[in-house]
Design an enzyme around this catalytic site. Structure first.
Site, mmCIF file in Angstrom:
data_model
loop_
_atom_site.group_PDB
_atom_site.id
_atom_site.type_symbol
_atom_site.label_atom_id
_atom_site.label_comp_id
_atom_site.label_asym_id
_atom_site.label_seq_id
_atom_site.Cartn_x
_atom_site.Cartn_y
_atom_site.Cartn_z
ATOM 1 N N HIS A 450 39.887 29.350 39.223
ATOM 2 C CA HIS A 450 39.741 28.063 39.871
ATOM 3 C C HIS A 450 40.042 26.846 39.012
ATOM 4 O O HIS A 450 40.262 26.911 37.881
ATOM 5 C CB HIS A 450 37.936 27.730 40.391
ATOM 6 N N CYS A 469 33.716 32.744 34.949
ATOM 7 C CA CYS A 469 34.961 32.456 35.976
ATOM 8 C C CYS A 469 35.991 31.781 34.868
ATOM 9 O O CYS A 469 35.972 31.547 34.030
ATOM 10 C CB CYS A 469 34.647 31.534 37.065
#
Length: 548
Positions: A450, A469
């Site tokens: 992301h 992440c």
């Protein structure tokens, strides 16, 4: 009918007698058969005190060829035996341990046979049989380790979840082919991982081995109490300059003040930093010192660990369209048919929120995403913050919803209760922790790639900063690259999709494999070595297992 049956019995009996007579006429074959058939079937076969790891395959191999020897003929070693011994020695350039394949014992038998040759004495049949079995077992064991890796990653503490390969090779057929062609090397080499960087890595290891043999430097670790900038003096400079010279990053020269960090050394430090994945600022800080503390022997161990990791990777990740994230290198590469179409820096998980190692399929992109905050983060970080500051949620552009998506008034919630039957999410926008877009490859870890509003972090040298992440630099260009098959997805349209007040989900026209891996060494297509710091301290465990 009865006559036909009797004739068949006669031929079967005659064949058995012939086979028995042929074995009895060959003392090596007879000894091989005795050794393989009379050993305790409940225990591993031993030869000269060494256990044969592939004893079942060894027995099958010789039974299929009526116990005829392979590595010698008429009591004399064949050239094929010398080639097999050479390949065992060469296993160290695969990061493997030659002694795992009985090298010391094999060498001892070779010395005995060469001494016999010089003295014009015949080789003893029992010793020829022992060497025969050791070389064959070594071939099978080396073949398996080259194809699958010596270490089972599932047994390591590190979070490596890429399924281990299963063998696609008949090692019996492989050895028979090697014998038929008189070529051991080519057949073993066919088991290498098909990645170009594997063979290049072997060559680096070979060169490092030569360096290590000639190395006379003292590699005692240099510890710095502060960073050293060009123009400053420090007691560690002479040692660091010597190491830069050793690796070819600074020209040897006489200096007026050995402790002065001069401009020539400054250029060498920048080049060293660039090659080793550091910010090339020329400042000798903690990471640069760690890199310069690495001796050839230590770097050989690091290379060995990573060649083993390459052997773990399934063949399905080669020569494909794939997204590769090397966590230790803080980099994402989008590769299609060996061409790198996109590269970018990434931020990965902190030491205590390590990004896992696994493969999954990227299937869709979410523009202007909500951040559905994981329960662990909500419990440990968000809820305590709300208790301290009731305005926290509004300040962070967050809201509370039920698991069915119904909004809940934060004022109606008992934030001190033990249970929290709701979900906290951050609304789309520039302050969203996921940034303006996320790239989804569904997996058990709830990990994805992301954007981030904290763009300044990409300039940092150490980028193990996330909760697990992968945060990506330049995500808009990445989205454009992934959607290139659809000309309607222009840069302007992507920018617009990233600045909405609601999510937009876009399915990719095909699923793209995402491989998260951990390589602290590799060699590029030019054979240049690249080393990275072991940010999760995972190399030592693999190295210990390789040496076991």
């Amino acid at each position: 009918m009865q006559k036909i049956f009797l004739v068949l019995l006669f031929f079967i009996a005659s064949s058995a007698v012939f086979a028995f007579q042929s074995i009895e006429s060959d003392p090596i074959a007879a000894l091989l058969r005795t050794k393989l058939e009379l050993e305790n079937p409940t225990e591993k076969l031993e030869v000269s005190g060494r256990v044969l790891e592939s004893d079942v395959l060894v027995h099958r191999f010789y039974a299929d060829r009526d116990f005829e020897e392979v590595w010698s003929r008429n009591g004399i070693l064949l050239e094929l035996a010398y080639e097999m011994r050479f390949e065992i020695r060469q296993a160290k350039f695969d990061g493997l341990v030659p002694e795992d394949y009985h090298l010391a014992l094999i060498d001892a038998y070779f010395q005995t046979f060469e001494a016999n040759k010089a003295a014009k004495k015949p080789n003893e049949a029992g010793e020829l049989v022992a060497l025969e079995l050791l070389l064959t077992d070594a071939f099978f064991k080396l073949a398996e380790d080259l194809e699958l890796g010596k270490v089972d990653p599932a047994k390591l503490n590190g979070d490596w979840e890429i399924a281990r390969k299963t063998s696609r090779t008949s090692y019996l057929d492989l050895l028979n082919e090697a014998i038929a062609k008189g070529e051991v090397r080519q057949n073993l080499e066919s088991l290498y991982p098909k990645f170009t960087i594997y063979k290049k890595g072997r060559e680096v290891l070979r060169v490092m081995d030569e360096r290590a043999k000639a190395d006379t430097l003292d590699w005692k670790a240099v510890k710095l109490d502060k960073a050293i900038k060009v123009g400053e003096s420090h007691a560690a400079i002479p040692v660091l300059r010597e190491r830069l010279n050793y690796w070819g990053y600074a020209k040897s020269q006489s200096v007026l003040d050995p402790k002065l960090y001069d401009s020539t050394m400054f250029l060498g430090v920048k080049e060293f930093q660039l090659r080793n994945g550091m910010e090339p600022d020329g400042v000798i800080g903690k990471n640069t010192a760690i890199g310069l503390n690495a001796s050839p022997a230590l770097l050989m161990e690091k290379a060995a660990v990573n060649l083993e990791r390459l052997r773990w990777l399934p063949d399905t990740v080669q020569n494909l369209e794939l997204i590769l994230v090397n966590i230790a290198n803080y980099q994402l590469d989008y590769v299609d048919k060996l061409d790198t179409l996109f590269s970018a820096r990434v931020i990965v998980g902190k030491l205590y929120h390590e990004s896992p190692i696994f493969t999954a399929q990227m299937s869709y992109i979410v523009f202007s995403p909500y951040w559905n905050i994981p329960p662990s983060i909500a419990r440990k970080e968000i809820i305590p913050a709300v208790r301290r500051n009731p305005s926290y949620l509004s300040q962070k552009n967050m809201d509370v919803v039920t698991f069915s998506g119904k909004q809940v008034d934060p004022a109606s919630i008992n934030w001190s209760a033990k249970s929290f039957p709701y979900m906290i999410r951050q609304k789309p926008g520039g302050s969203n922790s996921l940034g303006l877009v996320k790239f989804m490859f569904p997996n058990n870890h709830n990990v994805y790639i992301h954007d981030t509003p904290s763009r300044s972090l990409f300039s940092r040298e150490d980028r193990a900063l996330s909760h697990g992440c992968i945060r990506l630099e330049n995500p808009a260009l990445f989205a454009q690259t992934l959607l290139k098959a659809d000309p309607s997805w222009t840069a302007e349209k992507i920018d617009q999709a990233m600045h909405q007040n609601k999510e937009q989900i876009v399915s990719l026209p095909r699923k793209i494999p995402v491989v998260l891996l951990y390589l602290t060494f590799w060699a590029d297509s030019k054979g240049q070595a690249h080393f990275r710091q072991d940010i999760y301290d995972r190399d030592a465990e693999v190295l210990a297992a390789l040496k076991q």
